[in-house]
Write a protein that holds these residues in place. Structure first.
Motif, PDB file in Angstrom:
ATOM      1  N   THR A  17       1.072  -1.144  -0.121  1.00 52.27           N
ATOM      2  CA  THR A  17      -0.413   0.567  -0.132  1.00 52.27           C
ATOM      3  C   THR A  17       0.663   1.220  -0.042  1.00 52.27           C
ATOM      4  OG1 THR A  17      -0.270  -0.514   2.305  1.00 52.27           O
ATOM      5  CG2 THR A  17      -1.626  -0.753   1.133  1.00 52.27           C
ATOM      6  N   TYR A  24       1.553   6.102  -7.357  1.00 53.85           N
ATOM      7  CA  TYR A  24       0.069   6.178  -8.328  1.00 53.85           C
ATOM      8  C   TYR A  24      -0.771   7.147  -7.342  1.00 53.85           C
ATOM      9  CZ  TYR A  24       1.397   2.041 -10.873  1.00 53.85           C
ATOM     10  OH  TYR A  24       2.808   0.972 -10.985  1.00 53.85           O
ATOM     11  N   TYR A  26      -2.648   6.642  -4.513  1.00 54.89           N
ATOM     12  CA  TYR A  26      -3.997   5.899  -4.480  1.00 54.89           C
ATOM     13  C   TYR A  26      -3.745   6.144  -2.753  1.00 54.89           C
ATOM     14  CZ  TYR A  26      -7.065   5.444  -8.405  1.00 54.89           C
ATOM     15  OH  TYR A  26      -7.842   5.360  -9.528  1.00 54.89           O
ATOM     16  N   ASP A  27      -4.333   6.404  -1.814  1.00 55.69           N
ATOM     17  CA  ASP A  27      -4.152   5.753  -0.170  1.00 55.69           C
ATOM     18  C   ASP A  27      -4.550   5.065   0.640  1.00 55.69           C
ATOM     19  OD1 ASP A  27      -3.069   5.917   2.206  1.00 55.69           O
ATOM     20  OD2 ASP A  27      -3.332   7.983   2.311  1.00 55.69           O
ATOM     21  N   GLN A  67      -5.167  -1.029 -12.153  1.00 55.38           N
ATOM     22  CA  GLN A  67      -6.614  -0.610 -12.273  1.00 55.38           C
ATOM     23  C   GLN A  67      -7.397  -1.689 -11.487  1.00 55.38           C
ATOM     24  OE1 GLN A  67      -8.637   1.265 -16.056  1.00 55.38           O
ATOM     25  NE2 GLN A  67     -10.029  -0.186 -16.049  1.00 55.38           N
ATOM     26  N   VAL A  70      -6.698  -1.743  -8.138  1.00 54.44           N
ATOM     27  CA  VAL A  70      -8.272  -0.832  -7.643  1.00 54.44           C
ATOM     28  C   VAL A  70      -9.451  -1.757  -7.160  1.00 54.44           C
ATOM     29  CG1 VAL A  70      -9.240   1.538  -7.452  1.00 54.44           C
ATOM     30  CG2 VAL A  70      -6.618   1.204  -8.287  1.00 54.44           C
ATOM     31  N   THR A  74     -11.568  -1.683  -3.838  1.00 52.52           N
ATOM     32  CA  THR A  74     -13.004  -1.248  -3.367  1.00 52.52           C
ATOM     33  C   THR A  74     -13.737  -1.678  -3.142  1.00 52.52           C
ATOM     34  OG1 THR A  74     -12.706  -0.615  -5.734  1.00 52.52           O
ATOM     35  CG2 THR A  74     -11.434   0.931  -3.874  1.00 52.52           C
ATOM     36  N   ILE A 140     -13.967   5.808  -6.312  1.00 50.03           N
ATOM     37  CA  ILE A 140     -12.775   4.963  -6.301  1.00 50.03           C
ATOM     38  C   ILE A 140     -12.221   4.786  -7.598  1.00 50.03           C
ATOM     39  CG2 ILE A 140     -11.918   3.856  -4.380  1.00 50.03           C
ATOM     40  CD1 ILE A 140      -9.361   5.513  -4.183  1.00 50.03           C
ATOM     41  N   ASN A 141     -13.226   3.507  -8.543  1.00 44.80           N
ATOM     42  CA  ASN A 141     -13.149   2.932  -8.758  1.00 44.80           C
ATOM     43  C   ASN A 141     -13.160   3.446 -10.392  1.00 44.80           C
ATOM     44  OD1 ASN A 141     -13.321   0.931 -10.459  1.00 44.80           O
ATOM     45  ND2 ASN A 141     -13.019  -0.818  -8.428  1.00 44.80           N
ATOM     46  N   SER A 199     -15.618  10.947 -10.711  1.00 44.74           N
ATOM     47  CA  SER A 199     -14.342  10.089  -9.251  1.00 44.74           C
ATOM     48  C   SER A 199     -14.058  11.029  -8.000  1.00 44.74           C
ATOM     49  CB  SER A 199     -12.739   9.884 -10.480  1.00 44.74           C
ATOM     50  OG  SER A 199     -11.862   9.529  -9.427  1.00 44.74           O
ATOM     51  N   ASN A 201     -11.806  10.833  -4.599  1.00 48.07           N
ATOM     52  CA  ASN A 201     -11.382   9.870  -3.221  1.00 48.07           C
ATOM     53  C   ASN A 201     -11.712  10.311  -1.716  1.00 48.07           C
ATOM     54  OD1 ASN A 201      -9.825   8.554  -1.857  1.00 48.07           O
ATOM     55  ND2 ASN A 201      -8.486   8.408  -3.278  1.00 48.07           N
TER      56      ASN A 201
END
Length: 275
Positions: A17, A24, A26-27, A67, A70, A74, A140-141, A199, A201
């Motif tokens: 992570t 990227y 993404y957290d 992708q 993710v 999620t 987010i996806n 989108s 997040n």
């Protein structure tokens, strides 16, 4: 293998992570550890990674694979009129009060493939409020958002959706809301026209409007306590006074520092912002 089907351990999940955040943006570092571990081990099994090193190499060196990553991290479980009594409560108690506003702004956070957003659009239509409403549905996806925009649902799901609709108090012939086409049904454009899919997040993005109703059901349970508090503050900053916040059946505002500013509405997980 580690413990049966487990390929990754908690320390390896932490490393991965951190890689994803660094490379990227993404957290996922504040997602609950048990959920991340379970989902990443599932990903290893699905995509035939025999070790942590193989998965990490693919994630770090193949941006196109992100992708897929993710999608599996999620949560995208949803259905139309899920928890019918919740929608019945919206129909009876909440929408009539929202109807007094000249224009109604609604945010569905973590919308997945959009079934909840379309369900709410149907409720607004039947309350004669859809024409003065706008529903922002975010996730987010990017993959599920593209599916949501198409307004298409599998024919195989239709029977249970109709049952949910009826249990929520729906009286109309549900076929008025879609056109059937072989194995799929396409929902009517009048519903789609009042939806904005985009989108967002919850971990890193800011508030983007002021809303009369925010729905975020069964998302917070995958976050740790600190991240839950951060997201609830985001919702509080995004909600108008006397607006409503709806959470999932296993989620609550009761222990939040924000709780004194809210009052729970009935037995559902819906709170009204009083100040």
């Amino acid at each position: 293998m580690i413990g049966g089907n487990q390929i990754l351990n908690h320390e390896q999940v932490k490393i991965l992570t951190e890689d994803v955040l660094r490379l990227y943006g993404y957290d996922f570092t504040d997602y609950t550890k048990a959920s991340l571990l379970r989902r990443l081990n599932q990903l290893c099994l699905l995509d035939n990674f025999a070790s942590f090193a193989e998965l990490r190499y693919r994630v770090v060196h193949d941006a196109d694979y992100l992708q897929r990553f993710v999608e599996k991290i999620t949560v995208n479980v949803t259905e139309m009129f899920r928890d019918p009594e919740f929608f019945a409560h919206l129909r009876r108690e909440i929408l009539p009060k929202l109807g007094t506003a000249p224009f109604i702004r609604i945010w569905i956070a973590g919308c997945a493939t959009g079934e909840e957003a379309y369900s709410l659009a149907i409720l607004l239509h039947e309350a004669k409020l859809l024409h003065k409403s706008l529903i922002y549905a975010t996730d987010i996806n990017p993959t599920v958002l593209e599916m949501a925009k198409k307004a298409i649902i599998p024919m195989a799901n239709l029977k249970s959706y109709v049952e949910n609709y009826q249990l929520s108090g729906g009286k109309a012939d549900f076929s008025l809301y879609y056109t059937a086409n072989y194995n799929w049904v396409k929902l009517n454009s009048e519903l789609r026209d009042r939806l904005v899919f985009s989108s967002h997040n919850l971990v890193t993005d800011a508030s983007f409007n002021s809303f009369h109703l925010i729905l975020c059901r069964n998302v917070l349970i995958y976050f740790n306590t600190a991240l839950q508090a951060k997201v609830l503050t985001l919702f509080d900053n995004s909600l108008e006074t006397l607006g409503y916040l709806a959470l999932g059946s296993k989620e609550t505002l009761r222990f939040s520092p924000l709780a004194p500013n809210y009052t729970q509405v009935g037995n559902e997980k819906i709170w009204r912002k009083m100040k």
